[in-house]
Design a protein around this motif. Sequence first.
Motif, PDB file in Angstrom:
ATOM      1  N   ARG A  17     -13.229  19.489  41.099  1.00 29.95           N
ATOM      2  CA  ARG A  17     -12.593  18.889  42.283  1.00 29.95           C
ATOM      3  C   ARG A  17     -12.740  17.369  42.278  1.00 29.95           C
ATOM      4  O   ARG A  17     -11.801  16.650  42.591  1.00 29.95           O
ATOM      5  CB  ARG A  17     -13.183  19.481  43.566  1.00 29.95           C
ATOM      6  N   ILE A  18     -13.914  16.883  41.931  1.00 27.76           N
ATOM      7  CA  ILE A  18     -14.144  15.434  41.870  1.00 27.76           C
ATOM      8  C   ILE A  18     -13.235  14.807  40.820  1.00 27.76           C
ATOM      9  O   ILE A  18     -12.696  13.717  41.018  1.00 27.76           O
ATOM     10  CB  ILE A  18     -15.623  15.115  41.587  1.00 27.76           C
ATOM     11  N   GLU A  19     -13.035  15.509  39.725  1.00 25.23           N
ATOM     12  CA  GLU A  19     -12.195  15.002  38.636  1.00 25.23           C
ATOM     13  C   GLU A  19     -10.769  14.724  39.117  1.00 25.23           C
ATOM     14  O   GLU A  19     -10.100  13.822  38.617  1.00 25.23           O
ATOM     15  CB  GLU A  19     -12.187  16.014  37.493  1.00 25.23           C
ATOM     16  N   THR A  20     -10.305  15.454  40.105  1.00 27.56           N
ATOM     17  CA  THR A  20      -8.935  15.262  40.604  1.00 27.56           C
ATOM     18  C   THR A  20      -8.806  14.030  41.498  1.00 27.56           C
ATOM     19  O   THR A  20      -7.689  13.662  41.867  1.00 27.56           O
ATOM     20  CB  THR A  20      -8.449  16.497  41.399  1.00 27.56           C
ATOM     21  N   GLU A  21      -9.904  13.388  41.831  1.00 29.83           N
ATOM     22  CA  GLU A  21      -9.882  12.211  42.708  1.00 29.83           C
ATOM     23  C   GLU A  21      -9.171  11.021  42.076  1.00 29.83           C
ATOM     24  O   GLU A  21      -8.597  10.202  42.772  1.00 29.83           O
ATOM     25  CB  GLU A  21     -11.302  11.797  43.099  1.00 29.83           C
ATOM     26  N   HIS A  22      -9.258  10.891  40.774  1.00 27.45           N
ATOM     27  CA  HIS A  22      -8.656   9.762  40.050  1.00 27.45           C
ATOM     28  C   HIS A  22      -9.099   8.418  40.626  1.00 27.45           C
ATOM     29  O   HIS A  22      -8.327   7.461  40.654  1.00 27.45           O
ATOM     30  CB  HIS A  22      -7.128   9.866  40.022  1.00 27.45           C
ATOM     31  N   ALA A  26     -14.995   8.305  39.817  1.00 25.71           N
ATOM     32  CA  ALA A  26     -14.942   9.742  39.531  1.00 25.71           C
ATOM     33  C   ALA A  26     -15.263  10.065  38.070  1.00 25.71           C
ATOM     34  O   ALA A  26     -15.994  11.024  37.798  1.00 25.71           O
ATOM     35  CB  ALA A  26     -13.574  10.308  39.911  1.00 25.71           C
ATOM     36  N   GLU A  27     -14.725   9.303  37.136  1.00 26.93           N
ATOM     37  CA  GLU A  27     -14.904   9.635  35.715  1.00 26.93           C
ATOM     38  C   GLU A  27     -16.373   9.649  35.296  1.00 26.93           C
ATOM     39  O   GLU A  27     -16.840  10.640  34.727  1.00 26.93           O
ATOM     40  CB  GLU A  27     -14.094   8.691  34.835  1.00 26.93           C
ATOM     41  N   PRO A  28     -17.142   8.577  35.552  1.00 26.49           N
ATOM     42  CA  PRO A  28     -18.547   8.658  35.136  1.00 26.49           C
ATOM     43  C   PRO A  28     -19.343   9.690  35.932  1.00 26.49           C
ATOM     44  O   PRO A  28     -20.261  10.308  35.394  1.00 26.49           O
ATOM     45  CB  PRO A  28     -19.086   7.243  35.344  1.00 26.49           C
ATOM     46  N   LEU A  29     -18.979   9.906  37.189  1.00 24.76           N
ATOM     47  CA  LEU A  29     -19.679  10.918  37.975  1.00 24.76           C
ATOM     48  C   LEU A  29     -19.419  12.311  37.411  1.00 24.76           C
ATOM     49  O   LEU A  29     -20.337  13.123  37.283  1.00 24.76           O
ATOM     50  CB  LEU A  29     -19.264  10.845  39.446  1.00 24.76           C
ATOM     51  N   VAL A  30     -18.186  12.581  37.045  1.00 26.97           N
ATOM     52  CA  VAL A  30     -17.842  13.868  36.423  1.00 26.97           C
ATOM     53  C   VAL A  30     -18.629  14.033  35.114  1.00 26.97           C
ATOM     54  O   VAL A  30     -19.180  15.105  34.837  1.00 26.97           O
ATOM     55  CB  VAL A  30     -16.322  13.970  36.188  1.00 26.97           C
TER      56      VAL A  30
END
Length: 113
Positions: A17-22, A26-30
Amino acid sequence: SVRGKALLRSAEADTRRIETEHAPWAEPLVTLLRGSTAVRRHDLPGGLAQLVSAEEGFRAHHMAGFADATRRKRGALLGGEEGAALVRSAEEGMRAQNVKNPERFAAMLIPGR
């Protein structure tokens, strides 16, 4: 345990779900979440590689607190002299940002073992 497996599946769903935030964060958190999940699934080498990538991503997005917390987590997982050096370096970075208790700060940003 059954509960542990359910929590891992939940974390993986949250990661998607976080990955869809764009969003920039988001990217490093994912990547961090995937690395942490890999470690919990007993893939230490894969998890450590993801944590290196997450730290680089946090630095690129000027998220020093998360970068240092990620380095500290990686050092704690790695252990030995190399791990201890990473923990020290991360804590020095946090103190330079006026963090009074680096261990608690890192645990707040990256909960879990």
